[in-house]
Design a protein around this motif. Structure first.
Motif, short mmCIF file in Angstrom:
data_model
loop_
_atom_site.label_atom_id
_atom_site.label_comp_id
_atom_site.label_asym_id
_atom_site.label_seq_id
_atom_site.Cartn_x
_atom_site.Cartn_y
_atom_site.Cartn_z
N GLY A 280 0.82 -1.21 0.00
CA GLY A 280 0.00 0.00 0.00
C GLY A 280 0.85 1.26 0.00
N GLY A 281 2.08 1.13 -0.47
CA GLY A 281 2.95 2.31 -0.56
C GLY A 281 3.76 2.57 0.70
N ILE A 282 3.63 1.70 1.69
CA ILE A 282 4.26 1.92 3.00
C ILE A 282 5.17 0.74 3.32
CG2 ILE A 282 3.74 2.17 5.48
CD1 ILE A 282 1.04 3.44 4.56
N SER A 283 6.36 1.01 3.82
CA SER A 283 7.31 -0.06 4.13
C SER A 283 6.74 -0.97 5.22
CB SER A 283 8.64 0.52 4.60
OG SER A 283 8.46 1.24 5.80
N ASN A 284 6.95 -2.29 5.05
CA ASN A 284 6.43 -3.23 6.06
C ASN A 284 7.55 -3.88 6.86
OD1 ASN A 284 7.51 -5.03 4.25
ND2 ASN A 284 5.65 -6.27 3.99
N ASP B 119 -9.20 2.29 9.73
CA ASP B 119 -10.55 2.16 9.21
C ASP B 119 -10.58 0.82 8.48
OD1 ASP B 119 -12.90 2.18 7.82
OD2 ASP B 119 -12.64 4.17 6.95
N TYR B 120 -11.13 -0.18 9.14
CA TYR B 120 -11.02 -1.56 8.64
C TYR B 120 -12.06 -1.90 7.59
CZ TYR B 120 -14.53 -1.68 12.29
OH TYR B 120 -15.63 -1.38 13.05
N ARG B 121 -12.90 -0.92 7.25
CA ARG B 121 -13.98 -1.24 6.31
C ARG B 121 -13.46 -1.26 4.88
NH1 ARG B 121 -17.48 3.74 7.63
NH2 ARG B 121 -15.35 4.55 7.46
N GLY B 122 -13.05 -2.41 4.43
CA GLY B 122 -12.69 -2.58 3.03
C GLY B 122 -11.41 -1.88 2.61
N GLY B 123 -10.53 -1.69 3.51
CA GLY B 123 -9.26 -1.08 3.14
C GLY B 123 -9.26 0.41 3.39
N SER B 127 -8.00 1.49 -0.35
CA SER B 127 -8.80 0.86 -1.40
C SER B 127 -8.64 1.58 -2.73
CB SER B 127 -10.27 0.90 -0.98
OG SER B 127 -11.10 0.66 -2.10
N ALA B 128 -8.72 0.82 -3.80
CA ALA B 128 -8.63 1.42 -5.14
C ALA B 128 -9.87 2.26 -5.47
CB ALA B 128 -8.44 0.34 -6.19
N ARG B 129 -10.81 2.27 -4.56
CA ARG B 129 -11.97 3.15 -4.77
C ARG B 129 -11.51 4.61 -4.92
NH1 ARG B 129 -16.57 3.88 -5.87
NH2 ARG B 129 -17.92 5.50 -5.04
N GLU B 130 -10.43 4.95 -4.26
CA GLU B 130 -9.88 6.32 -4.32
C GLU B 130 -9.63 6.75 -5.77
OE1 GLU B 130 -6.65 9.15 -4.93
OE2 GLU B 130 -6.45 6.99 -5.20
N THR B 131 -9.30 5.79 -6.62
CA THR B 131 -8.94 6.13 -8.00
C THR B 131 -10.11 6.70 -8.80
OG1 THR B 131 -9.33 3.87 -8.75
CG2 THR B 131 -7.08 4.43 -8.09
N ALA B 132 -11.33 6.53 -8.31
CA ALA B 132 -12.46 7.15 -9.01
C ALA B 132 -12.27 8.66 -9.09
CB ALA B 132 -13.77 6.80 -8.31
N SER B 133 -11.73 9.24 -8.02
CA SER B 133 -11.49 10.69 -8.01
C SER B 133 -10.43 11.06 -9.05
CB SER B 133 -11.04 11.15 -6.62
OG SER B 133 -12.05 10.90 -5.68
N ARG B 134 -9.47 10.19 -9.23
CA ARG B 134 -8.43 10.47 -10.23
C ARG B 134 -9.02 10.47 -11.63
NH1 ARG B 134 -3.03 7.16 -8.42
NH2 ARG B 134 -3.40 7.03 -6.18
N VAL B 135 -10.00 9.57 -11.83
CA VAL B 135 -10.60 9.48 -13.16
C VAL B 135 -11.39 10.76 -13.48
CG1 VAL B 135 -12.29 8.22 -14.55
CG2 VAL B 135 -10.58 6.96 -13.21
N VAL B 136 -12.05 11.32 -12.48
CA VAL B 136 -12.75 12.60 -12.70
C VAL B 136 -11.75 13.67 -13.15
CG1 VAL B 136 -14.03 14.47 -11.58
CG2 VAL B 136 -14.51 12.09 -10.94
N ALA B 137 -10.68 13.79 -12.40
CA ALA B 137 -9.69 14.83 -12.70
C ALA B 137 -9.00 14.57 -14.04
CB ALA B 137 -8.66 14.92 -11.58
N GLY B 138 -8.73 13.30 -14.29
CA GLY B 138 -8.09 12.94 -15.55
C GLY B 138 -8.98 13.26 -16.75
N ALA B 139 -10.28 13.05 -16.56
CA ALA B 139 -11.22 13.33 -17.65
C ALA B 139 -11.23 14.82 -17.97
CB ALA B 139 -12.62 12.84 -17.28
N ASN B 239 -2.87 1.68 -7.35
CA ASN B 239 -2.91 0.45 -6.57
C ASN B 239 -2.49 -0.76 -7.42
OD1 ASN B 239 -4.82 2.52 -5.84
ND2 ASN B 239 -5.40 1.21 -4.13
N ALA B 240 -1.69 -1.62 -6.86
CA ALA B 240 -1.30 -2.91 -7.46
C ALA B 240 -0.21 -2.82 -8.52
CB ALA B 240 -2.51 -3.65 -8.03
#
Lengths: 352, 352, 352, 352
Positions: A280-284, B119-123, B127-139, B239-240
């Motif tokens: 996740g971008g952080i050293s483990n 925040d243990y809810r799904g990462g 989470s790669a959900r963050e990338t949705a904001s990047r797609v807005v800006a990229g568009a 991510n990934a």
């Protein structure tokens, strides 16, 4: 913004052209009270310096760094560390033949178009001579990082490569040969290859692997400033670099999740380390390792056709003393840039 | 400094966790007077959105972007563009099983160690959900860039890869299949492979290639902010991602200078383009192309051993609806990040 | 770069126009694990909010802040805190009369020239409504700073001023009157003056004094980022501010060195504090105090001549509900900006 | 982050201590192809240099700037301009008496506490000697700005002040006297006052006014990076500055809106200019003017009590050659910092 600074908290700004009076830089944000080992700094300079062995350029540059500020009674003061390295070669006339022509796969053409005014002496600012300043700053960053160990080495030259995992290598052997490869048998083959290539008036590419050990958990910032993203940028900013991969890298792209996941020991270390020490971008806390691809040096001792400013075809041949292979001299640069990135995130992590 | 902003002149700051109320961002530095094509923006969102085809996660997120500022009468005003995307899935209970455990090769462990509060809810933020904001800006960045064309596509899944140069591909075919591969035959094989993998409860990695065309000469800053260094950082921040190469890339490391140099036509274009459209960190007007390696998704539908907060071994199995392969949804993210980098350098180049 | 972000480590980016859907911001770099007092945040909002007393604008804005991210189970997570504040007034038609005209001493003219496209609804981005986002971030910064106490108050309105040193004032009285002046007698005179001015359809300027106590030694960076330089920038970035002085300020310019020097007690504190708690740009542990000058509000309820887009003379008169004097509402803004500066340097100082 | 850099696009990083080998800096982002007037640069240096007249310190520093990079064939190349200025005074033994003691109202105490290691030779980094590097960069910035004219002058010394508006002054007279005041009668009184003060072994403060003319409409960014906010920060970063006001300044705080508003001529210029050439943080094309307060120099030639590192009371008296009044030497520094701010916003404005 014009791209001559690197790092947020541990910040390096460099200046200087290959054939100007001097190159140098300013390190801002170095913590105070660090007792500097100047010999260690000069030693890093010597690893990058031209003329150090028979397989690198025979140009002569003493590459002695002169510190102008930020150090008092042998210790850093917390104020900016200004330094200069004189250019012994500055009065060279070697470059008159390229004054009006664009060397293929060099930056001559784009600099001319971008700035409308070009320092044609040996590439000027685009020369890898600039990296000497990075080595100075990196050597200081290493001293800031203390226990974190950074070892880079030549892992391939052309199609000759080390076929062992880094865990099977003895890093203390890196400096024992001219190509900086810890596997002696492979090193000899690499050196022979470079000599052969040089005889042909040609050049050859290769890869450098870097391993960072004893990294604490928590370095790196999520989202855009992931530790590996900044390491990647750092490496890609080095002259001639064409690629970067960390951990499983491009091989990881062929794998399945069930093969790739690093399962945990009970102490939080992992049984495998395909993640390359970063999640996740952080050293483990596991070893960070990455690989950097260098293209062959663009200046070759063979005739090539190119164009001049007027768009006319001209013939060109490399003159002077150039590297047939940048790898041995690039090893300390890779380490220096890695040290700059780590020092920056290490300082930033004190915030938490 | 905490890593949630990207870009210098064209700057994006994002916020939001996968299971919070909403994600979103602020675009600062977008030029004024751009007539926005909102349908084109939503179209990019739809390309990234879950549930779009049978080979991606079946989670449901409408992913509609709501702009809060910076736009008046359909045009950008030059003031910051704030936007939010609601999380339809925010009240999911799917994640109770990972509350106290660290999913292998996820960021759970390092976040917990770094922040001391997770925040243990799904990462959450990782989470790669963050990338949705990047797609807005990229568009929006794409609309700023006008004539510059950015096309990314899936170039390999596991060991299935396109074996043609990108020049032989028809980019208009990218959207004609679910995996976003312009070679229809290969696309079918890739899709079959992903389905097979999903049946196994497993995941698979792959690569995305991106080609940027009609780039003016002069984008990129020398030394640290080389165009490819910032592209590399941008891609590695997704991510990934495990690797990045441009132009000849890692293959270039095996070549000789005489093979690798790009000779000039009289008009300044080059006969070959192993440089990948960038020399000395600055665009030379040729196509920019690069390749990005994605590891397999870490969440698998198989049992894995892992540890919990107390260091005890626990068994874990992915629940819910996850992607067997991120590539088709990552294609618009790669394009978005490329657009952000280009827009930034394009604005910066106006300074000259 | 486009000026909508403030702070290095504790960073606030704001967005939003006075009559758009919402304003808001993103706080990046807030440390994790801070248990937020949401009531305290809303209380700061209420101090800035319109309609709070009879001497401020009677516009109605609930100014409730909605947090979207960065907080989990009542504590900060270390990820960016996104927030929005809805504009209740967004559908106002009050501004049609200024659509094509430039209000004197407002930003209408320069925005139109700079951006070529203007959100004419109430000043849009140039409206002081934007400062509501600063108050949110400042309220959180105060909670980060814990023991450091920041108190601002109205020290003059027109030519009515407090004629005591701040040490003789009781800061607990600041909130006890509508003008936020801790000297009750002076407060009454100020309030009477504001009411008189409002009756005339006019407005009036004044000054705010801010005192910061319990500051540790060492905050601030030498040379360009001196603590008072960043405080000065912070204050000057607030709408309507025309001047900033700290410690002895402009009076100090009339003094002799022998009068101005602050001599030491043996414990390192100083006998006088003309330095204003800062020496060489770095806090010395004594109280920091400074004074900020606000011009009178530009919108007056009197007829004024001005020009329209075509350069023709037109007559204009303020409509709607405006502040006759910004000071009482500016007090929490001054505190918020001071808190942002302090939080930033406090985090940065952890590096040492 | 450590505060030794200034500016975004036109960026200056400085290094060096008063008694180190040299001071210097790096200018990054200077446009290419500017034919530099080196004499004009040295002329600015001479205006700041010690020993230039009988009312400033008689220390001897040639203050010749040596450029190391970024300039080729007399023109800027677009690459960073590195420069050094040798410290002629570096081997002075004058400072042994302050080695372990803290001079009142100097930065000695806070540096020692912040960094835990102090360069006690003359203030080291906190010395105003650092501003010589700013003058170099400012002189180049002035050449970038071409038509924009920046004139600063001494407007008060102690309680002697120019009692005319700047429009009634002849800026060509500024350099005609040692105090740099364009009103010759007042200048003589100021000079007499400084000489008197020097005889007393004392020092005196004063103010500098700066007027910037021919500024295009549109410089400055709204919200946090308002033009006057960055000018304020720039001025407050100069040693000994205690206050900044622009346009109507602190006087404006006493005025009514009906008095303060600047009404328009039909061409968009304003009939009055209480706004000081800036509205909403953006230049409106009118003259920008501001005033800067300087405290008296802290080093006095009188006995003062102070403390040493151990907290013991010691007696101290200034030695060596110090300025009784910084104003004449600060005039070029104020201009230099103004030029840096303007150059930065001028480049940024090209983005629009």
């Amino acid at each position: 913004m014009a791209g001559n600074s690197f790092g947020k908290l541990f910040n390096l700004t460099t200046f200087g052209e290959s054939h100007g009076i001097a190159i140098g830089g300013v390190i801002d944000g170095c913590p105070s009270n660090i007792v500097l080992d100047f010999e260690a700094i000069q030693n890093e300079m010597n690893r990058r310096k031209p003329g150090q062995s028979s397989i690198v350029t025979q140009r002569k540059e003493p590459d002695e760094v002169k510190f102008l500020s930020g150090i008092f009674e042998g210790k850093t003061t917390g104020t900016p560390i200004g330094f200069v390295i004189e250019n012994a070669n500055q009065k060279s006339n070697d470059y008159s033949h390229i004054k009006d022509s664009y060397r293929p796969s060099h930056a001559d053409y784009v600099y001319d178009k971008k700035y409308g005014h070009r320092d044609y002496r040996g590439g000027g600012r685009s020369s890898a001579r600039e990296t000497a300043s990075r080595v100075v700053a990196g050597a200081i960053a290493k001293q800031v990082l203390k226990d974190i160990k950074i070892n880079a080495f030549t892992s391939s030259v052309g199609d000759i490569f080390i076929d062992k995992p880094y865990q099977d290598l003895d890093f203390s052997k890196i400096e024992s040969n001219d190509i900086r490869c810890p596997d002696q048998d492979i090193a000899e083959k690499m050196i022979a290859r470079v000599k052969e290539i040089r005889k042909e008036g040609d050049t050859i590419g290769g890869t450098i692997t870097c391993v960072i050990q004893n990294v604490p958990v928590g370095l790196g910032e999520p989202v855009f400033d992931k530790l590996h993203a900044d390491l990647g940028k750092a490496m890609l900013s080095i002259n001639a670099v064409k690629g970067f991969e960390y951990g499983s890298g491009f091989c990881g792209a062929k794998m399945k999740g069930s093969e790739h996941n690093d399962l945990y020991h009970n102490d939080g270390t992992t049984k495998t380390n395909l993640s390359g020490g970063i999640q996740g971008g952080i050293s483990n806390g596991m070893d960070i390792y990455f690989r950097v691809a260098f293209k062959p040096v663009a200046t070759i001792m063979q005739k090539q056709e190119t164009i001049n400013k007027d768009g006319n075809t001209v013939e060109m041949q490399g003159k002077g003393r150039h590297d047939p292979c940048v790898l041995p001299r690039a090893v300390p640069i890779v380490e220096a840039m890695a040290a700059l990135v780590l020092a920056d995130f290490w300082l930033l992590n004190k915030m938490y």
